[in-house]
Scaffold this motif. Structure first.
Motif, PDB file in Angstrom:
ATOM      1  N   ASN A  16       0.807  -1.217   0.000  1.00  0.00           N
ATOM      2  CA  ASN A  16       0.000   0.000   0.000  1.00  0.00           C
ATOM      3  C   ASN A  16       0.842   1.269   0.000  1.00  0.00           C
ATOM      4  O   ASN A  16       0.317   2.355  -0.243  1.00  0.00           O
ATOM      5  N   SER A  38       1.661   3.482  -4.923  1.00  0.00           N
ATOM      6  CA  SER A  38       0.413   3.683  -5.665  1.00  0.00           C
ATOM      7  C   SER A  38       0.554   3.340  -7.142  1.00  0.00           C
ATOM      8  O   SER A  38      -0.380   2.840  -7.758  1.00  0.00           O
ATOM      9  N   SER A  66       1.289   7.796  -3.005  1.00  0.00           N
ATOM     10  CA  SER A  66       0.104   8.597  -3.330  1.00  0.00           C
ATOM     11  C   SER A  66       0.423  10.079  -3.492  1.00  0.00           C
ATOM     12  O   SER A  66      -0.362  10.822  -4.075  1.00  0.00           O
TER      13      SER A  66
END
Length: 145
Positions: free
Chosen positions: A73, A76, A99
């Protein structure tokens, strides 16, 4: 018309072969982990993607285990990857961004298990710019001497 019909019948076989072949690569094993593992199932599927050596004893009851096992995670977008395999050990570098579009590098060590490649070591690092991405495969131990 007959050629079109035969093409439609053979296409799933060809696509299926490509998919099977890709899962034999380290990046294919990583891609399987990315597509299957999530917050709801990571503890249950951990044995499918991580070595017993990496998981250790009692990871199921460790409150931090899910976050650690979901290291994916952090990234991205994937930009490139490099892998090398020698006998039953493989090294995979994955370059990408988080992100916030900051460059991230995953260095993964894989070991060959009876069911395929299992992640046996993880290093998540940040680099200053995409021009600093590694261009060859390396294992986490390469970062720690």
């Amino acid at each position: 018309m007959r050629v079109l019909f035969l093409s439609c019948l053979l296409l799933p076989l060809v696509v299926g072969c490509v998919t099977v072949e890709d899962s034999d690569t380290l990046y294919g094993a990583y891609s399987d982990y990315v597509s299957v593992a999530d917050r709801n199932n990571i503890i249950e599927v951990a044995d499918d993607f991580f070595s017993r050596n990496l998981l250790g004893e009692g990871y199921q009851s460790n409150p931090d285990a899910a976050d650690q096992l979901l290291f994916k995670n952090t990234m991205s977008n994937t930009h490139s990857h490099f892998e090398s395999i020698e006998n039953d050990v493989g090294c995979l570098i994955i370059n990408g961004t988080n992100s916030e579009e900051e460059p991230v590098v995953f260095s993964l060590k894989y070991s060959a298990g009876s069911a395929g490649w299992l992640i046996d070591g993880i290093h998540v690092g940040f680099v200053e710019a995409a021009s600093d991405y590694p261009q060859t495969a390396s294992c986490p131990a390469d970062y720690f001497g």
